[in-house]
Design a protein around this motif. Structure first.
Motif, mmCIF file in Angstrom:
data_model
loop_
_atom_site.group_PDB
_atom_site.id
_atom_site.type_symbol
_atom_site.label_atom_id
_atom_site.label_comp_id
_atom_site.label_asym_id
_atom_site.label_seq_id
_atom_site.Cartn_x
_atom_site.Cartn_y
_atom_site.Cartn_z
ATOM 1 N N ARG A 1 41.511 6.314 -34.987
ATOM 2 C CA ARG A 1 40.443 5.310 -35.005
ATOM 3 C C ARG A 1 40.943 3.991 -34.406
ATOM 4 N NH1 ARG A 1 38.111 3.734 -40.688
ATOM 5 N NH2 ARG A 1 40.302 3.180 -40.890
ATOM 6 N N HIS A 35 39.276 2.085 -31.325
ATOM 7 C CA HIS A 35 38.775 0.710 -31.422
ATOM 8 C C HIS A 35 39.433 -0.194 -30.397
ATOM 9 C CE1 HIS A 35 37.025 1.045 -35.779
ATOM 10 N NE2 HIS A 35 36.442 1.825 -34.906
ATOM 11 N N GLN A 75 33.851 0.512 -31.478
ATOM 12 C CA GLN A 75 33.453 1.516 -32.469
ATOM 13 C C GLN A 75 33.022 2.844 -31.833
ATOM 14 O OE1 GLN A 75 30.051 0.046 -34.722
ATOM 15 N NE2 GLN A 75 28.644 1.058 -33.341
ATOM 16 N N CYS A 76 33.182 3.888 -32.621
ATOM 17 C CA CYS A 76 32.797 5.236 -32.163
ATOM 18 C C CYS A 76 31.307 5.447 -32.446
ATOM 19 C CB CYS A 76 33.652 6.246 -32.930
ATOM 20 S SG CYS A 76 33.060 7.928 -32.899
ATOM 21 N N ASP A 77 30.577 5.879 -31.423
ATOM 22 C CA ASP A 77 29.142 6.161 -31.601
ATOM 23 C C ASP A 77 28.889 7.641 -31.886
ATOM 24 O OD1 ASP A 77 28.082 3.468 -30.717
ATOM 25 O OD2 ASP A 77 29.206 4.039 -28.932
ATOM 26 N N PHE A 81 35.429 7.940 -39.566
ATOM 27 C CA PHE A 81 34.506 7.368 -38.570
ATOM 28 C C PHE A 81 33.092 7.149 -39.129
ATOM 29 C CE2 PHE A 81 37.809 9.096 -35.745
ATOM 30 C CZ PHE A 81 38.011 7.991 -34.922
ATOM 31 N N ASP A 89 31.618 4.880 -41.085
ATOM 32 C CA ASP A 89 31.005 3.552 -40.956
ATOM 33 C C ASP A 89 30.648 3.250 -39.505
ATOM 34 O OD1 ASP A 89 31.216 3.202 -43.647
ATOM 35 O OD2 ASP A 89 32.985 1.896 -43.562
ATOM 36 N N ASP A 90 31.517 3.689 -38.586
ATOM 37 C CA ASP A 90 31.219 3.489 -37.161
ATOM 38 C C ASP A 90 29.891 4.155 -36.799
ATOM 39 O OD1 ASP A 90 33.753 2.397 -37.021
ATOM 40 O OD2 ASP A 90 34.327 3.478 -35.202
ATOM 41 N N ASN A 132 26.897 2.501 -38.380
ATOM 42 C CA ASN A 132 26.573 1.201 -37.778
ATOM 43 C C ASN A 132 26.151 1.296 -36.315
ATOM 44 O OD1 ASN A 132 27.040 -0.429 -40.058
ATOM 45 N ND2 ASN A 132 29.247 -0.227 -39.756
ATOM 46 N N ALA A 133 26.423 2.436 -35.697
ATOM 47 C CA ALA A 133 26.042 2.595 -34.283
ATOM 48 C C ALA A 133 24.524 2.644 -34.191
ATOM 49 C CB ALA A 133 26.620 3.894 -33.742
#
Ligand code: NAI
Length: 247
Positions: free
Chosen positions: A74, A78, A83-85, A125, A127-128, A131-132
Motif C-alpha cells: 500500500r 500511495h 490511493q487505490c481505486d 485497501f 478505506d482506499d 473513499n474512491a
C-alpha cells in the motif's frame, strides 16, 4: 471504458491471468501496481510492457498472506500513484491431493494465500476503495469453487469461500457507492493449467462446450468491464467465464 487516472492494484500480476489483467487496465490508462511474491524479474518485465504501451506501472513485492508485506505494498502504491481505486485479488495457489492424502499443511497453505491473501489485501485497501469515487473490488475465484474438482478440496473450498466474502463486502460497500464482484474463470491457458499432463488436459477440454481453454484475454476483458464505470450497477455477482461449463 477509459480508466484514465484510476489506480489499480492486481495481486500476483507478474504472469498469467494477473499480468493479462494488468496489461488490459494499463492500456485503458490506469496506473497499475504489479504485485509479485518472488519473481522480481518477471514483475519488472510486466512494468516495462505497460510503460512501453504508454501506460504507468510500478512493481511492489508482497506475499499476500503476510499482512506487513501487504501494508508495504500500500505504501508503494500511495507513493507512486496515491490511493487505490481498484483492487483485484488474483494471487492464488494450488496444492492438489486426493482428500484422504491431503495434509493439514496443504489445506492451510491454500487457505493462507487464497483466502488469507484476499482478507489482508481487502482490509488494507478497504478505506482506499471506500473513499474512491466508485471503488472496485474484484476477486478472482474459479469454476472449481462452483463445481468442485477431484483432488482440489482445499482449492475448491477457498474458491467458494470467495463468493460469500464478495457478497458480504458488496453489502458493506454499497452505501458508499463502491462495488465488489467475483470472476470465476474456467480452465485457462496459464502455467497453473498447462503443467497438467496432456491426457488430463484433453479430458478437461472435452468437457468444455466451447472446446478450448480460456485465454488470459478472455478473463482480462471481463475484469476490465468490472473495473470500469460501465459496471456501476453490478455488485455482489459471480461472473462465470468458463466456455459454457455450467450448461
Ligand atoms: P499462475 O500460477 O500463473 O499465477 C498466479 C500468480 O500468483 C503468480 O504470479 C504467483 O507468483 C502469484 N502468487 C502466488 N502466491 C502468492 C502470494 N502468496 N503472494 C503474492 N503473489 C502470489 O496462475 P493463473 O492461472 O494466472 O491464476 C491466477 C488466478 O486465477 C488464481 O487465483 C487462480 O486460482 C485463478 N484461476 C486460474 C485458472 C486457470 O485455469 N489458470 C482457472 C480459474 C481460476
Amino acid at each position: 471504458m477509459s480508466m484514465d487516472g484510476r489506480t489499480c492494484v492486481i495481486t500476483g500480476s507478474a504472469r498469467g491471468i494477473g499480468r493479462g489483467i494488468a496489461e488490459y487496465l494499463g492500456d485503458e490508462g490506469a496506473n497499475v501496481v504489479i504485485n509479485y511474491r518472488s519473481s522480481e524479474e518477471a514483475a519488472h518485465e510486466a512494468v516495462d510492457a505497460i510503460e512501453s504501451a504508454g501506460g504507468s506501472a510500478v512493481a511492489a513485492q508482497a506475499d499476500v498472506s503476510n499482512r506487513a508485506d501487504v501494508e508495504h505494498m500500500r505504501e508503494v502504491c500511495h507513493e507512486a500513484f496515491g490511493q487505490c481505486d481498484v483492487l483485484v485479488n488474483n494471487a492464488g495457489i494450488t496444492a492438489d491431493k486426493q482428500f484422504t492424502e491431503m495434509s493439514r499443511e496443504e489445506w492451510d497453505r491454500v487457505m493462507d494465500v487464497n483466502l488469507g491473501g484476499m482478507f489482508n489485501c481487502t482490509q488494507v485497501f478497504y478505506d482506499d476503495i471506500w473513499n474512491a469515487h466508485e471503488g472496485r473490488l474484484i476477486n478472482i475465484s474459479s469454476v472449481v469453487g462452483k463445481q468442485g474438482n477431484f483432488g482440489q478440496a482445499n482449492y475448491a473450498a477457498a474458491k467458494s469461500g470467495m463468493f460469500g466474502f464478495t457478497r458480504t463486502i458488496a453489502l458493506e460497500f454499497a452505501k458508499g457507492g463502491s462495488t465488489a464482484n467475483c470472476v470465476a474463470p474456467g480452465f485457462t491457458a496459464t502455467d497453473m493449467v498447462t503443467s497438467v499432463p496432456d491426457h488430463v488436459l484433453d479430458r478437461i477440454i472435452a468437457e468444455i462446450p466451447l472446446e478450448r481453454l480460456a485465454e488470459v484475454e478472455d478473463i482480462a476483458a471481463v475484469v476490465r468491464f468490472l473495473a470500469s464505470e460501465d459496471s456501476s450497477y453490478v455488485t455482489g455477482e459471480v461472473i462465470d467465464v468458463n466456455g459454457g461449463m455450467d450448461l
